[in-house]
Write a protein that holds these residues in place. Sequence first.
Motif: not given
Length: 267
Positions: A215-217, A242-245, A249-251, A256-259
């Motif tokens: 998982v990455w921001g 890949i998590i947008k915006n 510290l993605v979490l 969305e990242a946690r889910d």
Amino acid sequence: MSHLLLDRRIRTDGFERLEIDVNGTKTVVYTAGSGAPLVYFHGASTFHGFEFARNWTNSFRVYLPYHPGFGESPYSKEITSTTDYINHYNNLFEMLDLSTLNLAGCSLGGRLAAEFALTHPERLSSLTLICPAGLHCREYPMTELSNIAPENIPNYLVKDLNILTPYLPSEYDEDFVSKRNWENFTLESILDGGSFESPLINSKLSTLRTRTLIVWGDNDNLIPMQQAYRWQGKITNSQLKIIKNVGHLVLDESIEARDVIRDFLKS
């Protein structure tokens, strides 16, 4: 320093606090929830807490250990490398009766999680790497933390600074600074030559067979997002999200990242 008190801003209500002596090294672990075990390895600083982990306690028994020398776990002279951390955690999991577990880690914790997976794959049901450190990537290197002024570090951690505001002092706070200095001291003591790159990961990652989520921001200013594709290319049984915006510290920034992690583990 015998004990690092919990930062006043971090909530721990609903979590059980364990103090476990692992071969003479006291380790503080917070735990909550029920279900299959999920262990999370934090990164190089603990000031922002583990609030995001509450999302997982409805589905898993969550374990949040503080690495020795970080947060509430005292510094240990016996731990001088990431290899020592891996051995420490293998012993801790034995004491917690965790024969198999899901392991997740962010940044420095991602490096530790990957190293643990490479040395103790039989213990893991799955591996989740959140913007992990450790991989050599000449074209897209990790930002050198020593070149960043302390007051600018939050800009390298999150896209939305409001995420960190509740955890940062509004004025000089000697206790807060002391804790960060001790964590920096610990970090320097475990990194070979001060480098976040892992010889083990760079030589053995392609042998990793554990089912893995990366998982990455997309706004990570500390470890560039392009590294995510290198990790995915080296781990055969892996998928990438890949998590947008969001930043490093993605979490903390993204529900969305946690889910995504929860759904990956439940699948």
